[in-house]
Write an enzyme that holds these catalytic residues in place. Structure first.
Site, PDB file in Angstrom:
ATOM      1  CG  HIS A  10      -0.191   0.067   2.535  1.00  0.00           C
ATOM      2  ND1 HIS A  10       0.204   1.248   3.110  1.00  0.00           N
ATOM      3  CD2 HIS A  10       0.235  -0.923   3.360  1.00  0.00           C
ATOM      4  CE1 HIS A  10       0.827   1.006   4.247  1.00  0.00           C
ATOM      5  NE2 HIS A  10       0.863  -0.313   4.421  1.00  0.00           N
ATOM      6  CG  HIS A  31      13.154  -4.685 -13.292  1.00  0.00           C
ATOM      7  ND1 HIS A  31      13.990  -5.354 -14.139  1.00  0.00           N
ATOM      8  CD2 HIS A  31      12.277  -5.622 -12.843  1.00  0.00           C
ATOM      9  CE1 HIS A  31      13.655  -6.629 -14.206  1.00  0.00           C
ATOM     10  NE2 HIS A  31      12.611  -6.813 -13.409  1.00  0.00           N
TER      11      HIS A  31
END
Length: 207
Positions: free
Chosen positions: A135, A144
């Site tokens: 979250h 990446h």
């Protein structure tokens, strides 16, 4: 028929193609700037170079960048955007992505990955196989997150940074731009721009 161009012809491009196939793209073509002798064999043909794709850009309903290198992937994404290619994102059907998360154009969330509520991904981001972005994380363009890496809640990652396979980042940590987090590293403190850290706890890599 839903036709997707993937710029790149290596292993990551084939991972993107596999997820795209599962997500309902029915016609896939890869484009790679290496010489034909270097093109890797696989289920999907390499149809030519990225210039060949650019010459036929209107033939494809979408385009994604199948290149692992962050700088090169982001540059190709911006080139595609400049040519007016459709803004495409990809979420593997086995991934879990909150409807309250934001996934930027050109980003891919691959098999068994998780992106949780109010996470924000920039453009051309990879959340690779079984990685988790919890979250309120914020990932800049070209980031990446490698297979099996885990970002706890509220982590910030700057543009073009690479989170290595199996790395763990503690909640609330800020990682700068162009940083590298080594495989299996446990990041407990902020990481400045351009720094490579390794180990548990993660420390600057001494060269």
């Amino acid at each position: 028929m839903r036709s997707l161009a993937i710029l790149g012809g290596g292993g990551h491009a084939r991972s993107v193609a596999s997820s795209a196939e599962r997500a309902g793209w029915t016609s896939l073509a890869l484009f790679d700037d290496r010489s034909p002798e270097a093109w890797e064999r696989g289920p999907w043909p390499v149809s030519g170079s990225t210039d060949d794709w650019a010459a036929a850009v209107e033939a494809y309903q979408g385009v994604l960048i199948g290149v692992g290198d962050n700088v090169a992937r982001l540059a190709l994404h911006l080139r595609a955007s400049g040519l007016g290619a459709p803004a495409t994102t990809l979420i593997d059907p086995s991934a879990s992505v909150s409807r309250h998360a934001h996934i930027g154009a050109g980003s891919v969330v691959l098999a068994a990955a998780c992106v949780n509520v109010q996470a924000q991904l920039g453009q051309a981001v990879i959340v690779n196989t079984a990685a988790t972005v919890d979250h309120d994380c914020r990932l800049g363009d070209g980031v990446h997150v490698s297979p099996g890496a885990n970002l706890a809640g509220g982590v910030v990652v700057g543009a073009r940074s690479w989170i290595g396979i199996g790395a763990v980042v503690r909640q609330g940590v800020a990682i700068g731009c162009d940083a590298v987090i080594g495989a299996g590293a446990v990041v407990l403190a902020d990481v400045p721009d351009g720094l490579t850290v390794v180990g548990n706890p993660a420390r600057k890599l001494e060269r």
